[in-house]
Design a protein around this motif. Sequence first.
Motif: not given
Length: 186
Positions: A73-86
């Motif tokens: 989730d931290a990596l996805l957040g850094a990319l501005g992408l939705p979280d793991m659940g999505a």
Amino acid sequence: MRRRPARTRSRRAAPGSGAAGAPAPPRLRIGCGADAHPLRPGRRLVLGGVEIPHPRGLAGHSDADVLSHAVCDALLGALGLPDMGARFPALDPEYLGRSSLWFLEDVMREVRARGFEIVNVDAVVLAEAPRLQPHIEAMRAALAAALRAPGGSVSVKAKRLEGLGAVGRQEGIMAQAVVLLAGTAA
């Protein structure tokens, strides 16, 4: 009326400011992630890709590795992408029982496809029991391998909540992570 003194210095672009001929500064992105799962009998306890002996494990659709999920989730957040659940819906049978290191590797492919690399990962696992200190180095190494990052760029810590809240009552385990990414692609 006061007069301003005349400027005698010329204005120059600061080094690394992207002025003609100067290299562009690296793109930096920060992300934070967190995850928590309840402890249940009959489940394996997996944290940071490492199986830890314990009578209860974390309940979830995959192996419920809260540490790996927080880093994802931290990596996805850094990319501005939705979280793991999505990205990996819990009801999708494709992900049932899957190792969370697989999710981490998938997310890292996305990170690299977007022109970024890990500068560092800093994570903390919040658990009253079991004692995690003997497993920290193995968790750090497993995460670094899944991320294909130098071991020195991945930090894992374990903290107890001294009896406070659900984690303190040993009802579950929580993890938090922060990542810093750098990229040079425009």
